[in-house]
Design a protein around this motif. Structure first.
Motif, PDB file in Angstrom:
ATOM      1  N   VAL A 276     -12.303   5.987  -6.552  1.00  0.00           N
ATOM      2  CA  VAL A 276     -11.514   4.585  -6.612  1.00  0.00           C
ATOM      3  C   VAL A 276     -11.876   3.608  -7.451  1.00  0.00           C
ATOM      4  O   VAL A 276     -13.115   3.146  -7.518  1.00  0.00           O
ATOM      5  CB  VAL A 276     -11.438   4.164  -5.023  1.00  0.00           C
ATOM      6  CG1 VAL A 276     -10.627   2.925  -4.905  1.00  0.00           C
ATOM      7  CG2 VAL A 276     -11.107   5.085  -3.910  1.00  0.00           C
TER       8      VAL A 276
ATOM      9  N   SER B 175      -2.744   0.302  -4.048  1.00  0.00           N
ATOM     10  CA  SER B 175      -2.426  -0.809  -3.717  1.00  0.00           C
ATOM     11  C   SER B 175      -2.676  -2.062  -4.402  1.00  0.00           C
ATOM     12  O   SER B 175      -3.391  -1.919  -5.146  1.00  0.00           O
ATOM     13  CB  SER B 175      -3.364  -1.063  -2.014  1.00  0.00           C
ATOM     14  OG  SER B 175      -4.621  -1.370  -2.612  1.00  0.00           O
TER      15      SER B 175
ATOM     16  N   THR C  46       0.928  -1.371   0.016  1.00  0.00           N
ATOM     17  CA  THR C  46       0.080   0.139   0.122  1.00  0.00           C
ATOM     18  C   THR C  46       0.810   1.585   0.124  1.00  0.00           C
ATOM     19  O   THR C  46       1.853   1.376   0.585  1.00  0.00           O
ATOM     20  CB  THR C  46      -1.141   0.009   1.385  1.00  0.00           C
ATOM     21  OG1 THR C  46      -1.557  -1.182   1.348  1.00  0.00           O
ATOM     22  CG2 THR C  46      -2.015   1.084   1.116  1.00  0.00           C
TER      23      THR C  46
ATOM     24  N   SER D 133      -7.633  -5.967   0.857  1.00  0.00           N
ATOM     25  CA  SER D 133      -8.127  -4.497   0.440  1.00  0.00           C
ATOM     26  C   SER D 133      -9.068  -4.654  -0.622  1.00  0.00           C
ATOM     27  O   SER D 133      -9.309  -3.679  -1.083  1.00  0.00           O
ATOM     28  CB  SER D 133      -6.804  -4.114  -0.277  1.00  0.00           C
ATOM     29  OG  SER D 133      -6.598  -4.696  -1.558  1.00  0.00           O
ATOM     30  N   THR D 134     -10.075  -5.625  -0.433  1.00  0.00           N
ATOM     31  CA  THR D 134     -11.239  -5.515  -1.200  1.00  0.00           C
ATOM     32  C   THR D 134     -12.185  -4.594  -0.990  1.00  0.00           C
ATOM     33  O   THR D 134     -13.075  -4.063  -1.678  1.00  0.00           O
ATOM     34  CB  THR D 134     -11.813  -7.053  -1.257  1.00  0.00           C
ATOM     35  OG1 THR D 134     -12.315  -7.098   0.102  1.00  0.00           O
ATOM     36  CG2 THR D 134     -11.201  -7.882  -1.787  1.00  0.00           C
TER      37      THR D 134
ATOM     38  N   ASN E  95     -15.517   1.295  -8.010  1.00  0.00           N
ATOM     39  CA  ASN E  95     -15.866   1.170  -6.495  1.00  0.00           C
ATOM     40  C   ASN E  95     -17.093   1.905  -5.904  1.00  0.00           C
ATOM     41  O   ASN E  95     -17.399   3.046  -6.555  1.00  0.00           O
ATOM     42  CB  ASN E  95     -14.489   1.598  -5.623  1.00  0.00           C
ATOM     43  CG  ASN E  95     -14.715   1.064  -4.076  1.00  0.00           C
ATOM     44  OD1 ASN E  95     -14.858  -0.014  -3.960  1.00  0.00           O
ATOM     45  ND2 ASN E  95     -14.270   1.973  -3.369  1.00  0.00           N
TER      46      ASN E  95
ATOM     47  N   ASN F 276      -6.041  -1.515  -6.386  1.00  0.00           N
ATOM     48  CA  ASN F 276      -7.029  -0.381  -6.028  1.00  0.00           C
ATOM     49  C   ASN F 276      -6.238   0.903  -6.380  1.00  0.00           C
ATOM     50  O   ASN F 276      -5.034   1.118  -5.747  1.00  0.00           O
ATOM     51  CB  ASN F 276      -7.251  -0.208  -4.500  1.00  0.00           C
ATOM     52  CG  ASN F 276      -8.409  -1.526  -4.284  1.00  0.00           C
ATOM     53  OD1 ASN F 276      -9.416  -1.568  -4.676  1.00  0.00           O
ATOM     54  ND2 ASN F 276      -8.055  -2.361  -3.315  1.00  0.00           N
TER      55      ASN F 276
ATOM     56  N   CYS G  29      -8.759  -0.426 -16.435  1.00  0.00           N
ATOM     57  CA  CYS G  29      -7.416  -0.720 -15.655  1.00  0.00           C
ATOM     58  C   CYS G  29      -6.697  -1.323 -16.833  1.00  0.00           C
ATOM     59  O   CYS G  29      -7.035  -1.942 -17.901  1.00  0.00           O
ATOM     60  CB  CYS G  29      -7.782  -1.833 -14.683  1.00  0.00           C
ATOM     61  SG  CYS G  29      -8.923  -1.375 -13.331  1.00  0.00           S
TER      62      CYS G  29
ATOM     63  N   ASN H 169     -11.471  -0.407  -8.774  1.00  0.00           N
ATOM     64  CA  ASN H 169     -10.793  -1.569  -8.483  1.00  0.00           C
ATOM     65  C   ASN H 169     -10.315  -2.474  -9.539  1.00  0.00           C
ATOM     66  O   ASN H 169     -11.185  -2.600 -10.573  1.00  0.00           O
ATOM     67  CB  ASN H 169     -11.971  -2.294  -7.639  1.00  0.00           C
ATOM     68  CG  ASN H 169     -11.417  -3.555  -7.151  1.00  0.00           C
ATOM     69  OD1 ASN H 169     -11.779  -4.636  -7.575  1.00  0.00           O
ATOM     70  ND2 ASN H 169     -10.696  -3.546  -6.031  1.00  0.00           N
ATOM     71  N   CYS H 170      -9.345  -2.985  -9.729  1.00  0.00           N
ATOM     72  CA  CYS H 170      -8.869  -3.895 -10.896  1.00  0.00           C
ATOM     73  C   CYS H 170      -8.492  -5.431 -10.746  1.00  0.00           C
ATOM     74  O   CYS H 170      -8.107  -5.568  -9.409  1.00  0.00           O
ATOM     75  CB  CYS H 170      -7.547  -3.095 -11.534  1.00  0.00           C
ATOM     76  SG  CYS H 170      -7.759  -1.285 -12.002  1.00  0.00           S
TER      77      CYS H 170
ATOM     78  N   GLY I 222     -11.298  -1.563  -0.625  1.00  0.00           N
ATOM     79  CA  GLY I 222     -10.875  -0.207  -1.008  1.00  0.00           C
ATOM     80  C   GLY I 222      -9.799   0.445  -0.255  1.00  0.00           C
ATOM     81  O   GLY I 222      -8.958  -0.512   0.582  1.00  0.00           O
ATOM     82  N   LEU I 223      -9.586   1.778  -0.163  1.00  0.00           N
ATOM     83  CA  LEU I 223      -8.207   2.392   0.218  1.00  0.00           C
ATOM     84  C   LEU I 223      -9.066   3.298   1.508  1.00  0.00           C
ATOM     85  O   LEU I 223     -10.134   4.038   1.374  1.00  0.00           O
ATOM     86  CB  LEU I 223      -7.608   3.170  -0.708  1.00  0.00           C
ATOM     87  CG  LEU I 223      -7.074   2.309  -1.784  1.00  0.00           C
ATOM     88  CD1 LEU I 223      -6.192   3.311  -2.961  1.00  0.00           C
ATOM     89  CD2 LEU I 223      -5.921   1.425  -1.336  1.00  0.00           C
TER      90      LEU I 223
END
Length: 896
Positions: A578, A467, A438, A456-457, A570, A532, A546, A580-581, A459-460
């Motif tokens: 955010v 991350s 991260t 980390s599913t 997200n 993320n 992504c 997510n990839c 998010g941040l």
């Protein structure tokens, strides 16, 4: 014996061949020596006092350096009975290029005794394009009289007081002859060899000519031809302390020579003038790049060969040099190539298993840390410079990382700079439960962290920017007991440019990556890695996707690719903060987004939509041009149609639209020529306004015909309307030109000389174009409503009188077609422009499409509704074609 002494007294030594460049002559150097007791020379060269420049005497040796005309005269060897006559400069008469060239020899002939004469010469072609010089003819003369003439076909002996006998094996390149002169020996004679040299080159070709004239078999006279009437500046080398070494070639007088700047920039030249008297002026090197101290250090380090012994010191020196490169002049393409080359050498060296064994862990860590610092500094260079070698730089960096984590004794490493972070860690496979890297940005400072088992599913958290999580399942593809991992984070995307980006597409996040030791690049993972990414862009963002960095695409320059990556937005559907990839392989990842140029407006159209509009516009304009031309032809060739008042309006509307469309297609983007672009913009402006004037005139005529009904349309009225429609648009055009003609040219801000030729400033566009258009548009809307009202009332009244329903199906179809045709004729599709400022993307794109479609096809629709659907037009064409078919025997009768 006496005669031999006389001959021996005239020895002229001018040896070997001399290079002669067109545009400049080279003086001869000669050496004479007295024989039979002579001790010195007396000089009489027609000058008072004698011309002694470049003349040196040493007892019986006389030397003349660089003979010039002033040296011509008599030189007597005191103590001898012999005398030397010097023909100072061999003359090339009219040599421009070398033609009718004379080679002179001075000697005395013994009475009644034949002396062999040898004339030979050779041309060595050395021009830049290898052009040939050929000998057209040769003439051996004495006192202006021809003795012997030769050409490629043979030689001819002339009548003369001298007896000349030519050798049978002579040819034009090697003349063998015997000369006998019965006249007194005390008469000196000048013999001239005249060559007609045909040059096939140009002024800067180089010709090497060797002339050998032997008056006896013992003594050889070599003459170097010197052109007359041509002066040149000699070749000169100048070494500049800050701009490099300049090699100035020999240059013809009264001209300027241009040479490339030794240190760039690419395409830049230095120039220097050669005056008419053959003297160089000071060179002009202002366009050449100055070599700064930093750039000179880059040059020096580029010459170093990276070896096991110096790899650490080279890395340190290169790091210090790149860090100290803060001046934009030093952040150039030459220096970025030097950085790339050294990093590549380092990566190649460390990739060798035999060599890496001799590099300690501490040394390899030091090299890696220096490389991170180099890349961090390069992110501050101009993107246009960095992108030239960015792919190679990143590739070398990752090979150095591989060398680090592939060591048997690899230990953890953490390097964090302003814009780049590297974290390397080794895990035991038996206890590996996945890991997450991260990165956060706190007060513009990077902070990174690696945790085992983190998920980390969701998010941040705050301040985190990216991350990446490696799943536990990767242990199934790792064959070693340890899992050595390296994570990288690039806060900027300078080193990862988008090659040929679609419109408004940018890298919208940081770049994050991961590598696993001894795992081949591109290996498909059992489960995807989860990335993320926080978007770092402002404004209207759409189409996030992504991507990963593919080193092999774009012709080996590297580019972003979406293969193997899935994108998830997200949180809520409208939250693009955010992304997510999920990707099935390891490399460097980021998120590309489309960003609108407006801050509070609608999103710019995606690329596929832009291409669709372009295709529709191209086909629409082409069909409109064909339709407008066919409309004019139809209305002109048939008298019945031509006699109508509406036809006059239709023809002139079509003409103005044709002029506008042709000029638009041919010249709208021709911005390279300023005057031409302004002319195109003026003509488009004028003919567009003329078209709108005729659309307004069409509405007025229809109002008079259908609403007022009994209005008398006279010829004077038609002429007055025509004059008004063609002249009134000149007013806004002339006013715009008078204020600033540059309103009609607009260049995009990408620096590649692209743009368009039309009014680009908002206020002039609104006042000089959009305001007149909307005034006419409002007028046409009002007339359109009145015309529809009258037509509906007329149809209802007629059906009521006939006891029919108010509207039949056929009535509705006919009215709809008529109303749509009138709408196109009045230009009412421009009403779509009013709604183009709607910010909702789907609605905005739809309105843009309809606007482009109907206006591009306007000319075709005019042809379709007023020619094809007109029964009078169809009957006129049918009658014409029937008559033609009957006349040509294609049909015996025709129902017309």
């Amino acid at each position: 014996m006496f005669l031999q002494c006389v001959i021996l007294s005239f020895v002229l030594f001018l040896c070997t061949a001399t290079t002669v460049r067109k545009g400049g002559g080279i003086g001869r150097s000669t050496l004479f020596q007295c024989r039979n007791g002579g001790i010195d020379w007396s000089i009489s060269n027609g000058e008072s006092p004698p011309f002694l420049t470049n003349i040196q005497q040493d007892a019986d040796i006389l030397k003349i350096n660089s003979i010039v005309y002033q040296h011509e005269g008599n030189y007597t060897c005191n103590g001898d009975t012999s005398q030397l006559i010097v023909l100072g400069v061999v003359k090339f008469q009219g040599c421009s290029p070398y033609q009718n060239c004379d080679l002179g020899v001075t000697s005395m002939l013994p009475e009644g005794q034949p002396i062999p004469l040898n004339i030979s010469y050779d041309f060595v072609n050395g021009g830049p394009r290898g052009e040939n010089q050929t000998i057209a003819s040769l003439h051996f003369k004495q006192d202006g009289s021809n003795l012997l003439s030769c050409s490629s076909t043979g030689c001819f002996i002339h009548d003369s007081p001298l007896n000349v006998t030519k050798s049978l094996d002579s040819n034009i390149n090697n003349i063998q002859a015997d000369i006998t002169d019965d006249r007194p020996i005390n008469i000196s004679r000048v013999f001239v060899v005249e060559l007609d040299v045909v040059n096939m080159g140009n002024l800067y070709d180089t010709v090497t000519a060797t002339f050998t004239v032997s008056m006896t078999s013992t003594f050889t006279v070599s003459m170097t031809p010197t052109p007359t009437n041509l002066v040149a500046c000699s070749m000169e080398t100048i070494v500049s302390s800050d701009r490099g070494t300049f090699e100035w070639p020999e240059t013809v007088s009264d001209s300027t020579v241009h040479i490339s700047c030794p240190n760039g920039p690419s395409g830049a030249t230095a120039n220097r003038a050669c005056t008419n008297n053959g003297a160089w002026e000071s060179p002009n090197v202002t366009l050449c790049r100055a070599i700064t101290l930093i750039s000179n250090q880059f040059r020096n380090i580029s010459k170093v060969n990276v070896t096991t012994e110096n790899v650490v010191s080279v890395a340190e020196n290169l790091t210090n040099l790149v860090v100290s490169t803060t001046d934009a002049a030093d952040q150039n393409t030459d220096n970025i190539r030097t950085v790339s080359a050294i990093l590549d050498q380092t990566a190649i060296l460390l990739s060798d298993p035999m060599i890496i064994m001799n590099v300690s862990s501490s040394e390899l860590s030091m090299i890696t840390k220096n490389t991170v610092q180099i890349l961090d500094s390069l992110e501050e260079w101009a993107p246009a410079v960095v992108e030239i070698e960015s792919n190679n730089v990143i590739n070398s960096f990752e090979r150095i990382i591989d060398a680090l984590i592939n060591q048997d004794n690899f230990t953890n490493i953490m390097v964090v700079k302003n814009g780049i972070a590297l974290a390397g860690e080794s895990f035991q496979q038996a206890v590996f439960n996945g890991t997450e890297f991260t990165a956060a940005s706190i007060d513009d400072t990077l902070e990174v962290d690696t945790q085992v088992g983190q998920d980390s599913t969701n998010g941040l958290t705050s301040n985190e920017i990216a991350s990446i999580r490696l799943p536990q399942s990767i242990i199934s593809i790792i064959e070693t007991d340890t899992i050595d991992v390296a994570f990288t984070l690039y806060n900027k995307s300078v080193l990862f440019p988008i090659r040929e980006p679609p419109p408004n597409t940018i890298v919208g996040s940081s770049v994050i990556g991961a590598r696993i030791g001894k795992l081949t690049d591109g290996t498909k993972l059992p489960d995807p890695v989860v990335i993320n990414l926080v978007l770092n862009t402002t404004g209207n963002i759409t189409n996030p996707r992504c991507v990963y960095w593919n080193f092999t695409t774009a012709g080996g320059r590297g580019n972003w690719s979406t293969d193997g990556c899935n994108t998830t937005v997200n949180a809520t559907a409208n939250d693009l903060s955010v992304i997510n990839c999920h990707c099935d392989h390891l490399t460097n990842f980021a998120c590309l987004v489309d960003v609108s140029a407006r801050t509070n407006g609608a999103t710019e159209a995606p690329q596929y939509f832009t291409m669709t509009l372009e295709v529709v516009s191209i086909y629409g304009v082409c069909l409109s041009l064909v339709g407008l031309i066919l409309t004019i032809i139809t209305l002109i060739i048939f008298e019945k149609l031509r006699a109508r008042e509406a036809s006059t309006f239709h023809i002139q509307l079509c003409l103005s639209l044709i002029y506008m469309l042709i000029i638009f297609v041919v010249g709208i983007n021709k911005v390279s020529v300023r005057a031409g672009c302004i002319t195109v913009g003026v003509l488009i402006h004028y003919f567009a306004l003329v078209s709108w004037m005729w659309m307004g005139a069409e509405a007025l005529l229809m109002f008079q015909k259908l609403v007022i009904v009994f209005t008398d349309i006279t010829q004077k009225y038609l002429i007055a309307v025509s004059i008004l429609c063609w002249t009134l648009p000149l007013l806004p055009v002339v006013v715009t030109l008078a204020i600033d003609r540059d309103f009609y040219i607009y260049l995009y801000e990408n620096g590649n000389q692209s743009g368009f030729c039309f009014i680009s400033e908002l206020i002039p566009f609104l006042v000089a174009f959009l305001l007149p258009v909307f005034i006419i548009l409002i007028f046409n809307v009002i007339i359109y409503v009145l015309v529809i009202r009258v037509a509906i009332l007329h149809t209802v009244g007629k059906n009521k009188r006939m006891n029919k329903s108010p509207f039949t199906k056929s009535d509705v179809i006919k009215m709809l077609l008529s109303y749509f045709g009138i709408l196109m004729l009045f230009g009412l599709t421009w009403l779509f422009a009013v709604f183009m400022f709607i910010t909702e993307p789907s609605i905005s794109f739809m309105i843009q499409f309809f606007f482009a479609f109907f206006n591009a096809f306007q000319g075709f629709f005019i042809f379709f509704f007023f020619i094809i659907l007109s029964s009078d037009s169809r009957d006129a064409w049918k009658s014409l074609l029937c008559s033609w078919m009957v006349k040509n025997g294609m049909a015996s009768t025709c129902s017309c």
